[in-house]
Design a protein around this motif. Structure first.
Motif, PDB file in Angstrom:
ATOM      1  N   ASP A 150       0.810  -1.210   0.000  1.00 24.29           N
ATOM      2  CA  ASP A 150       0.000   0.000   0.000  1.00 24.29           C
ATOM      3  C   ASP A 150       0.844   1.261   0.000  1.00 24.29           C
ATOM      4  OD1 ASP A 150      -2.266  -1.529   0.027  1.00 24.29           O
ATOM      5  OD2 ASP A 150      -2.590  -1.380   2.191  1.00 24.29           O
ATOM      6  N   ILE A 151       2.147   1.102   0.209  1.00 22.95           N
ATOM      7  CA  ILE A 151       3.049   2.247   0.244  1.00 22.95           C
ATOM      8  C   ILE A 151       3.826   2.368  -1.062  1.00 22.95           C
ATOM      9  CG2 ILE A 151       5.057   3.272   1.398  1.00 22.95           C
ATOM     10  CD1 ILE A 151       4.195   1.793   3.933  1.00 22.95           C
ATOM     11  N   PHE A 152       4.357   1.250  -1.532  1.00 21.28           N
ATOM     12  CA  PHE A 152       5.222   1.268  -2.704  1.00 21.28           C
ATOM     13  C   PHE A 152       4.409   1.349  -4.005  1.00 21.28           C
ATOM     14  CE2 PHE A 152       8.011  -0.198   0.539  1.00 21.28           C
ATOM     15  CZ  PHE A 152       9.285   0.185   0.144  1.00 21.28           C
ATOM     16  N   PRO A 153       5.036   1.850  -5.074  1.00 16.16           N
ATOM     17  CA  PRO A 153       4.333   1.969  -6.357  1.00 16.16           C
ATOM     18  C   PRO A 153       3.764   0.639  -6.842  1.00 16.16           C
ATOM     19  CG  PRO A 153       6.384   3.203  -6.429  1.00 16.16           C
ATOM     20  CD  PRO A 153       6.403   2.415  -5.149  1.00 16.16           C
ATOM     21  N   GLU A 154       2.711   0.749  -7.587  1.00 14.40           N
ATOM     22  CA  GLU A 154       2.011  -0.393  -8.165  1.00 14.40           C
ATOM     23  C   GLU A 154       2.042  -0.209  -9.686  1.00 14.40           C
ATOM     24  OE1 GLU A 154      -2.608  -1.286  -7.822  1.00 14.40           O
ATOM     25  OE2 GLU A 154      -1.575  -1.549  -5.899  1.00 14.40           O
ATOM     26  N   TYR A 155       2.293  -1.276 -10.405  1.00 13.05           N
ATOM     27  CA  TYR A 155       2.456  -1.156 -11.852  1.00 13.05           C
ATOM     28  C   TYR A 155       1.450  -2.029 -12.597  1.00 13.05           C
ATOM     29  CZ  TYR A 155       6.988   0.839 -10.537  1.00 13.05           C
ATOM     30  OH  TYR A 155       7.968   1.609 -10.000  1.00 13.05           O
ATOM     31  N   TYR A 156       0.900  -1.466 -13.663  1.00 13.89           N
ATOM     32  CA  TYR A 156       0.030  -2.220 -14.568  1.00 13.89           C
ATOM     33  C   TYR A 156       0.583  -2.096 -15.983  1.00 13.89           C
ATOM     34  CZ  TYR A 156      -3.488  -2.511 -10.871  1.00 13.89           C
ATOM     35  OH  TYR A 156      -4.148  -2.784  -9.687  1.00 13.89           O
ATOM     36  N   ILE A 157       0.586  -3.198 -16.695  1.00 15.09           N
ATOM     37  CA  ILE A 157       1.011  -3.195 -18.091  1.00 15.09           C
ATOM     38  C   ILE A 157      -0.093  -3.822 -18.934  1.00 15.09           C
ATOM     39  CG2 ILE A 157       2.672  -4.080 -19.784  1.00 15.09           C
ATOM     40  CD1 ILE A 157       4.755  -4.144 -17.558  1.00 15.09           C
ATOM     41  N   ILE A 158      -0.512  -3.100 -19.961  1.00 12.10           N
ATOM     42  CA  ILE A 158      -1.484  -3.635 -20.922  1.00 12.10           C
ATOM     43  C   ILE A 158      -0.780  -3.754 -22.271  1.00 12.10           C
ATOM     44  CG2 ILE A 158      -3.694  -3.292 -22.080  1.00 12.10           C
ATOM     45  CD1 ILE A 158      -4.588  -1.635 -19.700  1.00 12.10           C
ATOM     46  N   LYS A 159      -0.558  -4.993 -22.703  1.00 11.20           N
ATOM     47  CA  LYS A 159       0.099  -5.249 -23.991  1.00 11.20           C
ATOM     48  C   LYS A 159      -0.997  -5.379 -25.045  1.00 11.20           C
ATOM     49  CE  LYS A 159       3.416  -8.303 -23.727  1.00 11.20           C
ATOM     50  NZ  LYS A 159       4.175  -9.527 -23.372  1.00 11.20           N
ATOM     51  N   VAL A 160      -1.349  -4.245 -25.629  1.00 11.38           N
ATOM     52  CA  VAL A 160      -2.533  -4.144 -26.482  1.00 11.38           C
ATOM     53  C   VAL A 160      -2.503  -5.136 -27.644  1.00 11.38           C
ATOM     54  CG1 VAL A 160      -3.847  -2.612 -27.984  1.00 11.38           C
ATOM     55  CG2 VAL A 160      -2.869  -1.734 -25.849  1.00 11.38           C
ATOM     56  N   ASN A 161      -1.374  -5.224 -28.338  1.00 11.60           N
ATOM     57  CA  ASN A 161      -1.311  -6.071 -29.530  1.00 11.60           C
ATOM     58  C   ASN A 161      -1.396  -7.559 -29.208  1.00 11.60           C
ATOM     59  OD1 ASN A 161      -1.105  -3.769 -31.032  1.00 11.60           O
ATOM     60  ND2 ASN A 161       1.111  -3.869 -31.282  1.00 11.60           N
ATOM     61  N   GLN A 162      -1.256  -7.911 -27.940  1.00 13.74           N
ATOM     62  CA  GLN A 162      -1.335  -9.313 -27.520  1.00 13.74           C
ATOM     63  C   GLN A 162      -2.795  -9.782 -27.379  1.00 13.74           C
ATOM     64  OE1 GLN A 162       1.748 -10.383 -27.304  1.00 13.74           O
ATOM     65  NE2 GLN A 162       1.951 -12.069 -25.883  1.00 13.74           N
ATOM     66  N   PHE A 163      -3.715  -8.829 -27.341  1.00 16.94           N
ATOM     67  CA  PHE A 163      -5.127  -9.149 -27.130  1.00 16.94           C
ATOM     68  C   PHE A 163      -5.717  -9.789 -28.386  1.00 16.94           C
ATOM     69  CE2 PHE A 163      -9.644  -7.556 -26.998  1.00 16.94           C
ATOM     70  CZ  PHE A 163     -10.053  -8.399 -25.981  1.00 16.94           C
ATOM     71  N   ASN A 164      -6.539 -10.835 -28.193  1.00 14.49           N
ATOM     72  CA  ASN A 164      -7.068 -11.593 -29.330  1.00 14.49           C
ATOM     73  C   ASN A 164      -8.422 -11.100 -29.828  1.00 14.49           C
ATOM     74  OD1 ASN A 164      -8.810 -12.418 -27.339  1.00 14.49           O
ATOM     75  ND2 ASN A 164      -8.257 -14.589 -27.418  1.00 14.49           N
ATOM     76  N   ASP A 165      -8.858  -9.937 -29.357  1.00 14.45           N
ATOM     77  CA  ASP A 165     -10.106  -9.301 -29.806  1.00 14.45           C
ATOM     78  C   ASP A 165     -11.366  -9.996 -29.283  1.00 14.45           C
ATOM     79  OD1 ASP A 165      -8.803  -7.278 -31.097  1.00 14.45           O
ATOM     80  OD2 ASP A 165      -8.926  -8.181 -33.088  1.00 14.45           O
ATOM     81  N   VAL A 166     -11.226 -10.926 -28.360  1.00 15.69           N
ATOM     82  CA  VAL A 166     -12.384 -11.586 -27.752  1.00 15.69           C
ATOM     83  C   VAL A 166     -12.598 -10.984 -26.364  1.00 15.69           C
ATOM     84  CG1 VAL A 166     -13.403 -13.751 -26.983  1.00 15.69           C
ATOM     85  CG2 VAL A 166     -11.956 -13.711 -29.031  1.00 15.69           C
ATOM     86  N   ALA A 167     -13.631 -10.171 -26.231  1.00 12.70           N
ATOM     87  CA  ALA A 167     -13.893  -9.486 -24.967  1.00 12.70           C
ATOM     88  C   ALA A 167     -14.735 -10.361 -24.051  1.00 12.70           C
ATOM     89  CB  ALA A 167     -14.592  -8.161 -25.226  1.00 12.70           C
ATOM     90  N   LYS A 168     -14.121 -10.903 -22.991  1.00 14.19           N
ATOM     91  CA  LYS A 168     -14.809 -11.789 -22.065  1.00 14.19           C
ATOM     92  C   LYS A 168     -15.357 -11.058 -20.842  1.00 14.19           C
ATOM     93  CE  LYS A 168     -11.932 -15.736 -23.403  1.00 14.19           C
ATOM     94  NZ  LYS A 168     -10.963 -16.770 -22.939  1.00 14.19           N
ATOM     95  N   ASP A 169     -14.866  -9.841 -20.591  1.00 11.86           N
ATOM     96  CA  ASP A 169     -15.364  -9.062 -19.457  1.00 11.86           C
ATOM     97  C   ASP A 169     -15.220  -7.583 -19.787  1.00 11.86           C
ATOM     98  OD1 ASP A 169     -12.641  -8.418 -19.054  1.00 11.86           O
ATOM     99  OD2 ASP A 169     -12.383 -10.090 -17.673  1.00 11.86           O
ATOM    100  N   THR A 170     -15.572  -6.737 -18.832  1.00  7.59           N
ATOM    101  CA  THR A 170     -15.572  -5.295 -19.101  1.00  7.59           C
ATOM    102  C   THR A 170     -14.169  -4.733 -19.291  1.00  7.59           C
ATOM    103  OG1 THR A 170     -15.759  -4.955 -16.699  1.00  7.59           O
ATOM    104  CG2 THR A 170     -17.786  -4.813 -18.000  1.00  7.59           C
ATOM    105  N   LEU A 171     -13.164  -5.289 -18.611  1.00  4.28           N
ATOM    106  CA  LEU A 171     -11.798  -4.840 -18.847  1.00  4.28           C
ATOM    107  C   LEU A 171     -11.376  -5.189 -20.273  1.00  4.28           C
ATOM    108  CD1 LEU A 171      -9.143  -3.595 -17.993  1.00  4.28           C
ATOM    109  CD2 LEU A 171      -8.495  -5.779 -16.941  1.00  4.28           C
ATOM    110  N   ASP A 172     -11.737  -6.378 -20.718  1.00  6.10           N
ATOM    111  CA  ASP A 172     -11.447  -6.772 -22.104  1.00  6.10           C
ATOM    112  C   ASP A 172     -12.098  -5.815 -23.092  1.00  6.10           C
ATOM    113  OD1 ASP A 172      -9.952  -8.908 -21.316  1.00  6.10           O
ATOM    114  OD2 ASP A 172     -11.362 -10.449 -21.961  1.00  6.10           O
ATOM    115  N   GLU A 173     -13.273  -5.320 -22.759  1.00  7.17           N
ATOM    116  CA  GLU A 173     -13.941  -4.376 -23.649  1.00  7.17           C
ATOM    117  C   GLU A 173     -13.103  -3.116 -23.821  1.00  7.17           C
ATOM    118  OE1 GLU A 173     -18.502  -5.782 -22.479  1.00  7.17           O
ATOM    119  OE2 GLU A 173     -17.813  -3.751 -22.000  1.00  7.17           O
TER     120      GLU A 173
END
Length: 289
Positions: A150-173
């Motif tokens: 809760d103190i140290f930085p938190e990192y998120y990486i979204i590798k867009v081109n790796q996505f297969n275009d199948v949206a299974k949930d709202t984040l996928d959308e």
């Protein structure tokens, strides 16, 4: 029917800084972080730079949410070999620049670094990753501080081109939108309905349309440069492999020739058996002596 929408990376720089449009970015961050995000303000950051190089090599926006945490949103279209190092630098800079002189360290704001990349970063096959900092005992002792992440930085990486275009949930959308600049009628993710309206290309004025088209042209140029560099690197690698194989073959021929010399064979026979020249064979004889 799907509309032609503005790319999210350009929109972040030009449209989503407007408070009236915060709902789009809030929706994206809420789906990614699995909590309702309310943006308090857009902070000054390197993302405000306007040079062509800055469009690719600067933090896009620095947001302060309702929990007083700092959220960096960075979008990178072209490959950088040291991108992980830059993520660490960006988070550290956001942390230190937002601690006023005289404040205690306990007032440091949590930094969340969100990185949207359009190139192959790392070796993982997934398209969304999260990184946190935790401490583990080397001797099974209990660490007194709980929830150190809760103190140290938190990192998120979204590798867009790796996505297969199948949206299974709202984040996928949202990832689908990031990749295709399209919001399907069936999508329910927070912020996407607003994005479908706010980011309609037809809503751009003449000056914005010109700037957006220039940006798209620039992306095409950078993509071509990246492809050319990749081809050059592949050709260089093929050349090095061919040279290495040739060296191996030559070394093998020399070893065979040395064995033939030891057996007392003449130069003509050795040349036929190895493909070496008479001069090369004589050199081997002299070295042997």
């Amino acid at each position: 029917m799907s509309k032609r929408l503005i790319r999210f990376d350009w929109a972040v720089k030009k449209l989503l800084r407007n408070k009236a449009n915060f709902v789009v970015l809030e929706g994206f961050l809420s789906e990614l972080l699995f909590e309702d995000i309310k943006i308090e303000k857009i902070l000054e950051s390197e993302g405000n730079q306007e040079t062509e190089q800055d469009k690719y090599n600067r933090v896009d926006i620095l947001v302060q949410n309702a929990k007083n945490e700092l959220v960096i949103v960075e979008i990178q279209n072209t490959y950088e070999i040291d991108y992980f190092h830059r993520m660490a630098y960006g988070a550290s800079k956001a942390l230190t620049e937002n601690l006023s002189l005289g404040q205690s360290y306990s007032e440091i704001k949590k930094v969340i670094s969100v990185n949207i990349v359009y190139f192959d970063l790392g070796k993982g096959k997934d398209y969304v990753y999260k990184g946190t900092t935790n401490f583990q005992s080397l001797r099974e002792e209990t660490f007194t501080k709980q929830n150190i992440s809760d103190i140290f930085p938190e990192y998120y990486i979204i590798k867009v081109n790796q996505f297969n275009d199948v949206a299974k949930d709202t984040l996928d959308e949202w990832v689908y939108f990031l990749k295709n600049s399209e919001v399907k009628d069936s999508f329910k993710a927070k912020g996407l309905a607003e994005a479908k309206e706010v980011l309609d290309v037809m809503r751009l004025n003449q000056e914005q349309t010109y700037g957006y088209n220039r940006y798209l042209d620039y992306l095409h140029v950078k993509a071509s440069e990246a492809l050319s560099l990749k081809i050059q690197q592949e050709e260089l690698m093929e050349k090095k492999i061919a040279e290495a194989k040739e060296k191996v073959r030559k070394d093998e021929k020399i070893e065979i020739a040395k064995n033939f010399i030891s057996l007392g064979l003449d130069n003509t026979t050795i040349a036929k058996g190895t493909g070496l020249t008479a001069e090369q064979i004589e050199q081997l004889r002299s070295e042997k002596e």
